[in-house]
Design an enzyme around this catalytic site. Structure first.
Site, PDB file in Angstrom:
ATOM      1  N   TYR A 117       0.922  -1.455   0.087  1.00  5.89           N
ATOM      2  CA  TYR A 117       0.068  -0.032   0.033  1.00  5.89           C
ATOM      3  C   TYR A 117       0.875   1.145  -0.015  1.00  5.89           C
ATOM      4  O   TYR A 117       0.374   2.405  -0.239  1.00  5.89           O
ATOM      5  CB  TYR A 117      -0.883   0.022   1.428  1.00  5.89           C
ATOM      6  N   LEU A 166     -17.555  -1.048   2.571  1.00 11.84           N
ATOM      7  CA  LEU A 166     -18.509  -0.238   2.139  1.00 11.84           C
ATOM      8  C   LEU A 166     -18.478  -0.212   0.462  1.00 11.84           C
ATOM      9  O   LEU A 166     -18.861   0.575   0.029  1.00 11.84           O
ATOM     10  CB  LEU A 166     -18.223   1.154   2.637  1.00 11.84           C
ATOM     11  N   ILE A 193     -13.076  -3.596   7.998  1.00  8.63           N
ATOM     12  CA  ILE A 193     -11.927  -2.536   8.224  1.00  8.63           C
ATOM     13  C   ILE A 193     -12.062  -1.550   7.248  1.00  8.63           C
ATOM     14  O   ILE A 193     -11.444  -1.426   6.288  1.00  8.63           O
ATOM     15  CB  ILE A 193     -10.454  -3.296   7.787  1.00  8.63           C
ATOM     16  N   ARG A 207     -11.961   2.008   5.551  1.00  4.39           N
ATOM     17  CA  ARG A 207     -11.068   2.999   5.259  1.00  4.39           C
ATOM     18  C   ARG A 207     -11.631   4.674   5.204  1.00  4.39           C
ATOM     19  O   ARG A 207     -12.683   4.577   4.616  1.00  4.39           O
ATOM     20  CB  ARG A 207     -10.137   2.983   3.757  1.00  4.39           C
ATOM     21  N   SER A 208     -11.138   5.497   5.771  1.00  2.00           N
ATOM     22  CA  SER A 208     -11.690   6.965   5.659  1.00  2.00           C
ATOM     23  C   SER A 208     -10.601   8.070   5.896  1.00  2.00           C
ATOM     24  O   SER A 208      -9.706   7.752   6.664  1.00  2.00           O
ATOM     25  CB  SER A 208     -12.902   7.176   6.369  1.00  2.00           C
TER      26      SER A 208
END
Ligand code: NAP
Length: 278
Positions: free
Chosen positions: A50, A190, A229, A231-232
């Protein structure tokens, strides 16, 4: 939600917060990770691939949260699954994360260059025996590969990480994980935002007085052995995604969300790298 109030999942020796924080596509994410820890996250997912490990390490330092209070996950990429390359990748990850150990080390994707799974499982187990990781697991493995990995790994596998959200049916993989006691870590929980216009999720969210994202995450955590998990980079979203333990979906609502699964629902499906999905 305070960190202490986040429920934990345990199985096969591992104990981890039931919601984690994803860091793919975040780049230099020190500030974001520090915010996530401030909001209450104590479970952070990263990977050698990543490019976020340095930021995660910096963010942990910046947050002031003790390392021992964080469940830190990283992964070894599919190019480095031979014994020596594997060990080198783990060393690089630890250096960037500025820590002596991670809590969970995952094989990011199965090998595509013919590296024997036994060699990779040997390298994964060695990392655990050397104290570089507390627990080990696999990501993006199908049932057959996971079964083989469990047989070949000299140390117990605890977690399977795979894509899971309301648009992707993971009934078979999830049932397998339950049968053998693996915890299921749900990535893209999401659907990378693809769910956000869904009318069924919107209707349930309105009825519950919750956001659509909270309903999607609640649907995952309510399945028992699943830890999403998300991510934001938005602190308000980060906080909202933890507030999923103060309401319950009815059996009918759970079923309606299960029925949203679509044949083309999978997001992470790299050609030539993905195994034959279950
Ligand atoms: N093992 C693997 O191969 C693999 C593959 C993919 C992902 N992962 C892991 O899984 C993590 C999560 O998956 P992902 O990053 O692909 O996608 P995701 O978490 O499904 O979606 C992220 C998107 O959702 C938005 N979001 C997050 N929380 C929200 C909330 N409460 N309300 C509204 N919007 C919200 C974010 O926007 P804002 O920033 O505006 O909030 C962002 O655009 C990754 O970061 C990574 O750690 C693993």
């Amino acid at each position: 939600m305070t960190a202490a109030a986040i429920p934990t999942l345990s199985s096969r020796g591992v104990k981890m917060p039931a919601v984690g924080f994803g860091t793919s596509q975040l780049g230099d994410c020190a500030e974001i990770v520090a915010s996530a820890l401030k909001v209450g996250y104590r479970h952070i997912d990263t990977a050698w691939k990543y490019g976020s490990e340095q930021g995660v390490g910096d963010g942990i330092k910046r947050s002031g949260v003790p390392r021992k209070d964080i469940f830190l996950v990283t992964k070894v990429s599919h190019e480095y699954l031979k014994e020596d390359a594997f060990a080198k990748s783990v060393e690089e990850s630890l250096e960037r994360l500025q820590t002596d150990y991670v809590d969970l080390l995952l094989v990011h994707w199965p090998a595509i260059d013919g590296t024997p799974l036994a060699e990779t499982m040997g390298a994964l187990a060695k990392a655990r025996r050397e104290g570089k990781t507390r627990h080990v697991g696999v990501a993006n493995f199908n049932i057959a590969l996971t079964e083989e990995a469990m047989k070949l790994c000299p140390e117990p596998l605890s977690v399977l990480q795979a894509e899971y959200h309301p648009y992707l049916d993971q009934t078979k993989l999830l049932a397998y994980c339950r049968k053998v006691g693996l915890l299921f870590m749900a990535y893209c929980p999401l659907g990378r935002g693809r769910l956000f216009n869904d009318p069924v999720l919107a209707e349930i969210a309105q009825a519950k007085g919750k956001t659509l994202a909270q309903v999607a995450l609640r649907w995952l955590v309510q399945q028992g052995n699943v830890a999403p998990i998300p991510r934001s980079s938005n602190p308000r979203h980060m906080a909202e995604s933890l507030e999923v333990f103060d309401f319950t979906l009815t059996e009918d609502e759970m079923k309606r969300i299960h029925e949203l699964a679509r044949p083309d629902g999978r997001i992470a499906d790299p050609k030539g790298r993905a195994p034959k999905w279950d």
